[in-house]
Design an enzyme around this catalytic site. Structure first.
Site, short mmCIF file in Angstrom:
data_model
loop_
_atom_site.label_atom_id
_atom_site.label_comp_id
_atom_site.label_asym_id
_atom_site.label_seq_id
_atom_site.Cartn_x
_atom_site.Cartn_y
_atom_site.Cartn_z
N SER A 1 -72.11 13.77 -2.79
CA SER A 1 -70.99 14.61 -3.23
C SER A 1 -71.42 15.91 -3.90
CB SER A 1 -70.14 13.87 -4.27
OG SER A 1 -69.60 12.71 -3.73
N HIS B 1 -67.78 16.16 2.03
CA HIS B 1 -68.85 15.38 2.63
C HIS B 1 -68.99 15.80 4.08
CE1 HIS B 1 -67.52 12.78 -0.71
NE2 HIS B 1 -68.80 12.54 -0.83
N HIS C 1 -68.68 6.43 2.79
CA HIS C 1 -68.44 5.52 1.66
C HIS C 1 -67.65 4.30 2.12
CE1 HIS C 1 -69.05 9.46 -0.26
NE2 HIS C 1 -69.50 8.80 -1.29
N TYR D 1 -65.21 2.99 0.59
CA TYR D 1 -63.77 3.15 0.34
C TYR D 1 -63.04 3.86 1.48
CZ TYR D 1 -65.18 7.83 -1.34
OH TYR D 1 -65.72 9.07 -1.44
N GLU D 2 -63.82 4.47 2.39
CA GLU D 2 -63.15 5.13 3.52
C GLU D 2 -62.58 4.12 4.50
OE1 GLU D 2 -65.37 8.66 5.08
OE2 GLU D 2 -66.73 8.16 3.46
N ALA E 1 -73.59 11.50 -7.06
CA ALA E 1 -72.93 11.95 -8.29
C ALA E 1 -72.47 10.69 -9.01
CB ALA E 1 -71.74 12.82 -7.94
N MET F 1 -69.82 5.34 -6.50
CA MET F 1 -69.19 4.61 -5.39
C MET F 1 -70.04 4.62 -4.12
SD MET F 1 -65.38 6.20 -5.86
CE MET F 1 -64.66 6.41 -7.52
N SER F 2 -71.35 4.79 -4.28
CA SER F 2 -72.20 4.89 -3.07
C SER F 2 -73.55 4.25 -3.32
CB SER F 2 -72.39 6.37 -2.71
OG SER F 2 -73.18 7.02 -3.68
N ASN G 1 -69.80 13.55 -15.05
CA ASN G 1 -68.72 13.36 -16.03
C ASN G 1 -69.06 12.18 -16.92
OD1 ASN G 1 -67.99 12.05 -13.20
ND2 ASN G 1 -67.15 10.71 -14.79
N HIS H 1 -62.02 14.56 -9.19
CA HIS H 1 -63.00 14.85 -8.15
C HIS H 1 -63.47 16.31 -8.27
CE1 HIS H 1 -65.17 14.30 -4.44
NE2 HIS H 1 -64.49 15.25 -3.82
N1 HPA Z 1 -67.03 6.83 -11.45
C1 HPA Z 1 -67.29 6.51 -10.15
N2 HPA Z 1 -67.83 7.37 -9.30
C2 HPA Z 1 -68.17 8.59 -9.75
C3 HPA Z 1 -67.93 8.99 -11.08
C4 HPA Z 1 -67.33 8.05 -11.97
O1 HPA Z 1 -67.08 8.32 -13.16
N3 HPA Z 1 -68.36 10.27 -11.20
C5 HPA Z 1 -68.86 10.62 -9.98
N4 HPA Z 1 -68.75 9.61 -9.10
#
Ligand code: HPA
Length: 269
Positions: A28, A58, A80, A82-83, A110, A208-209, A232, A244
């Site tokens: 990401s 992506h 991912h 989740y897709e 990320a 998430m990856s 974050n 995002h």
């Molecule tokens: N949680 C899950 N996936 C992420 C986050 C998060 O805080 N930041 C970037 N990808």
């Protein structure tokens, strides 16, 4: 078509691009880092057998080119869970790279920072992971061509590669932290209670990856290095909602630094 045939088909198409020994997956907001020379490329949609990514930001493209005279493969963007794909489909690219002859895989992502001392913008070497996906890409008949039914995951993130990366980063004046990554299915971000639970479990970063790809890579005997960009504070740690946009903004801010690190590191792999 069965899964092995699908992966072989993808590897055949990719072999037109070159014979790289190292591959990098850029996640990401990081998909523009690491420019190569003399690039041959295929978009995911043009690699038969590959799943096609659906998320904005992506790109989904495989390039083979040179970095200081070394041939490397760079995957810009990723699939991912989740897709909606099965995990076995999510890892088709990694397995195709293994058939192509790739021996070392560098995975970037990320993440949200959970551990105290981690802040947005930090670059973190993954030392281990926790799989909270509730699924495993190796479920189902074992593909013996890649590896054993029950692959060891003790040193999933290669200790020697980590030591080398720290050395290279230090030489460039780039600060690298280290931590344990927990993978969640997404696409919703975590709740503050989930983040407290993950912290108790020993996780420093959440995303998430990465975990499915690392499992498939280790199954196939590849050496793996993982580098995360903290984008974050994880849910509930800052009082701010997660977005995002913030994730993409932070990775873009750190892209040049990551690019410098990877450019110096890859020719040494
Ligand atoms: N949680 C899950 N996936 C992420 C986050 C998060 O805080 N930041 C970037 N990808």
């Amino acid at each position: 078509m069965d899964m092995m045939a699908r992966i072989e088909q993808a590897a055949r198409a990719l072999s037109q691009l070159g014979q790289p020994r190292a591959a990098v997956v850029l996640g990401s907001g990081l998909s523009d880092v690491l420019p190569l020379e003399g690039v041959l490329a295929l978009s995911f949609g043009d690699v038969p057998g590959f799943p096609v990514p659906t998320v904005a930001g992506h790109a989904g493209r495989v390039e083979v080119g040179k970095l200081a005279d070394r041939e490397v493969l760079v995957q810009r963007g990723r699939i991912h869970y989740y897709e909606g794909y099965d995990l076995a489909e999510v890892v088709i690219p990694i397995r195709a790279y293994a058939l192509l002859g790739v021996k070392t895989l560098v995975i970037t992502n990320a993440s949200g920072g959970i551990a105290e001392g981690l802040h947005p913008g930090d670059l973190v070497l993954l030392s281990d992971h926790i799989n909270m996906l509730g699924a495993n890409p190796l479920r189902g008949p074992n593909l013996d061509r890649f590896g054993p039914r029950f692959p060891d995951m003790t040193s999933a993130y290669d200790p020697e590669l980590r030591a080398l990366t720290k050395e290279v980063a230090q030489g460039l004046g780039i600060e690298l932290k280290e931590g344990v990554y927990v993978a969640t299915m997404g696409p919703s971000y975590e709740t503050p209670a989930e983040i407290r639970a993950f912290k108790t479990l020993g996780a420093d970063l959440v995303g998430m990856s990465t975990v499915p790809e690392v499992i498939a890579a280790r199954h196939a005997g590849l050496k793996v290095l993982g580098i995360s960009c903290v984008t974050n504070y994880a849910a509930g740690l800052s009082g701010q909602p997660l977005s995002h946009e913030e994730v993409i903004e932070t990775t873009r801010r750190k892209a040049a630094e990551l690019s410098r690190l990877l450019t110096a590191l890859l020719p040494k792999l």
